[in-house]
Design a protein around this motif. Structure first.
Motif, PDB file in Angstrom:
ATOM      1  N   SER A 176     -48.630   6.371  33.708  1.00  0.00           N
ATOM      2  CA  SER A 176     -48.637   7.560  34.342  1.00  0.00           C
ATOM      3  C   SER A 176     -49.635   7.907  35.463  1.00  0.00           C
ATOM      4  O   SER A 176     -49.580   8.506  36.405  1.00  0.00           O
ATOM      5  CB  SER A 176     -48.629   8.608  33.015  1.00  0.00           C
ATOM      6  OG  SER A 176     -49.057   9.961  33.393  1.00  0.00           O
ATOM      7  N   SER A 177     -50.895   7.374  34.906  1.00  0.00           N
ATOM      8  CA  SER A 177     -51.905   7.490  36.031  1.00  0.00           C
ATOM      9  C   SER A 177     -51.575   6.895  37.236  1.00  0.00           C
ATOM     10  O   SER A 177     -51.900   7.291  38.381  1.00  0.00           O
ATOM     11  CB  SER A 177     -53.142   6.873  35.410  1.00  0.00           C
ATOM     12  OG  SER A 177     -53.271   5.532  35.307  1.00  0.00           O
TER      13      SER A 177
ATOM     14  N   HIS B 148     -48.719   6.327  38.620  1.00  0.00           N
ATOM     15  CA  HIS B 148     -47.774   7.286  39.238  1.00  0.00           C
ATOM     16  C   HIS B 148     -48.464   8.450  40.091  1.00  0.00           C
ATOM     17  O   HIS B 148     -48.218   8.653  41.148  1.00  0.00           O
ATOM     18  CB  HIS B 148     -46.569   7.852  38.467  1.00  0.00           C
ATOM     19  CG  HIS B 148     -45.615   8.522  38.930  1.00  0.00           C
ATOM     20  ND1 HIS B 148     -45.484   9.870  39.130  1.00  0.00           N
ATOM     21  CD2 HIS B 148     -44.517   8.050  39.737  1.00  0.00           C
ATOM     22  CE1 HIS B 148     -44.337  10.233  39.980  1.00  0.00           C
ATOM     23  NE2 HIS B 148     -43.892   9.197  40.296  1.00  0.00           N
ATOM     24  N   ASP B 149     -49.246   9.209  39.298  1.00  0.00           N
ATOM     25  CA  ASP B 149     -50.086  10.211  39.884  1.00  0.00           C
ATOM     26  C   ASP B 149     -50.893   9.721  40.874  1.00  0.00           C
ATOM     27  O   ASP B 149     -51.166  10.280  41.943  1.00  0.00           O
ATOM     28  CB  ASP B 149     -50.975  10.799  38.648  1.00  0.00           C
ATOM     29  CG  ASP B 149     -50.349  11.401  37.606  1.00  0.00           C
ATOM     30  OD1 ASP B 149     -48.999  11.751  37.770  1.00  0.00           O
ATOM     31  OD2 ASP B 149     -51.307  11.750  36.536  1.00  0.00           O
ATOM     32  N   TYR B 150     -51.428   8.561  40.873  1.00  0.00           N
ATOM     33  CA  TYR B 150     -52.411   7.958  41.877  1.00  0.00           C
ATOM     34  C   TYR B 150     -51.314   7.785  43.279  1.00  0.00           C
ATOM     35  O   TYR B 150     -51.727   8.106  44.427  1.00  0.00           O
ATOM     36  CB  TYR B 150     -52.942   6.590  41.571  1.00  0.00           C
ATOM     37  CG  TYR B 150     -53.462   5.798  42.829  1.00  0.00           C
ATOM     38  CD1 TYR B 150     -54.530   6.269  43.517  1.00  0.00           C
ATOM     39  CD2 TYR B 150     -52.700   4.924  43.312  1.00  0.00           C
ATOM     40  CE1 TYR B 150     -55.093   5.624  44.651  1.00  0.00           C
ATOM     41  CE2 TYR B 150     -53.290   3.870  44.311  1.00  0.00           C
ATOM     42  CZ  TYR B 150     -54.507   4.400  45.051  1.00  0.00           C
ATOM     43  OH  TYR B 150     -54.682   3.832  46.276  1.00  0.00           O
TER      44      TYR B 150
ATOM     45  N   SER C 132     -50.304  10.893  44.762  1.00  0.00           N
ATOM     46  CA  SER C 132     -51.436  11.453  45.615  1.00  0.00           C
ATOM     47  C   SER C 132     -51.521  10.768  46.919  1.00  0.00           C
ATOM     48  O   SER C 132     -51.847  11.435  47.954  1.00  0.00           O
ATOM     49  CB  SER C 132     -52.604  11.268  44.862  1.00  0.00           C
ATOM     50  OG  SER C 132     -53.722  11.781  45.589  1.00  0.00           O
TER      51      SER C 132
ATOM     52  N   ASP D 189     -40.495   9.813  45.457  1.00  0.00           N
ATOM     53  CA  ASP D 189     -41.833   9.674  45.469  1.00  0.00           C
ATOM     54  C   ASP D 189     -42.399  10.668  46.550  1.00  0.00           C
ATOM     55  O   ASP D 189     -43.357  11.398  46.453  1.00  0.00           O
ATOM     56  CB  ASP D 189     -42.513   8.463  45.404  1.00  0.00           C
ATOM     57  CG  ASP D 189     -42.224   7.622  44.103  1.00  0.00           C
ATOM     58  OD1 ASP D 189     -41.878   8.396  43.111  1.00  0.00           O
ATOM     59  OD2 ASP D 189     -42.204   6.381  43.990  1.00  0.00           O
TER      60      ASP D 189
END
Length: 105
Positions: A10-11, A13-15, A18, A51
Motif C-alpha cells: 500500500s505504501s 503504491h502510494d509512493y 505520488s 497508475d
C-alpha cells in the motif's frame, strides 16, 4: 545492525502514484513498460496507464479528453492484449528504431 523496514504494498503504491505526478517520471514509467522484452504482459501496460491516470486525478490534472482516450485505449488493450502496440515496437526495433516517451514542452 540497523533494522530495515520494507514498505508495504500500500505504501509503495502510494509512493508510486505520488512520483507519477511528475511528467518526467510518468514518461519513464510508460517507457519501461513498453521496453519490457521478456514476458510482456498486457496487464502491466494497462496497470501502468491506470497508475498514471490515478496520479493525474489526484493532482486534478486530467482533462475530459484524456479521460475519454484512456477509456477507449483501455478497452482496446483489454480486448487485444496490446498486440498492435507490441508488434509496432518489434517492427521498429527490427528497423533499428525505438519509441521514446517524453513529456510535451
Amino acid at each position: 545492525m540497523k533494522e530495515v523496514k520494507t514498505p508495504t504494498s500500500s505504501s509503495y503504491h502510494d509512493y508510486l502514484i505520488s512520483s507519477l505526478k511528475d511528467p518526467e517520471h510518468a514518461a519513464a514509467y510508460i517507457g519501461v513498460m513498453l521496453e519490457l522484452e521478456e514476458g510482456r504482459e498486457p496487464e502491466l501496460l494497462r496497470s501502468a496507464l491506470k497508475d498514471i491516470i490515478d496520479a493525474r486525478l489526484l493532482s486534478d490534472n486530467l482533462s475530459e479528453e484524456a479521460k475519454q482516450h484512456y477509456e477507449k485505449l483501455d478497452k482496446i488493450l483489454s480486448e487485444t492484449g496490446g498486440n498492435e502496440i507490441y508488434t509496432l515496437i518489434e517492427f521498429l526495433d527490427a528497423l533499428g528504431y525505438r519509441i521514446a516517451i517524453a513529456p510535451k514542452d
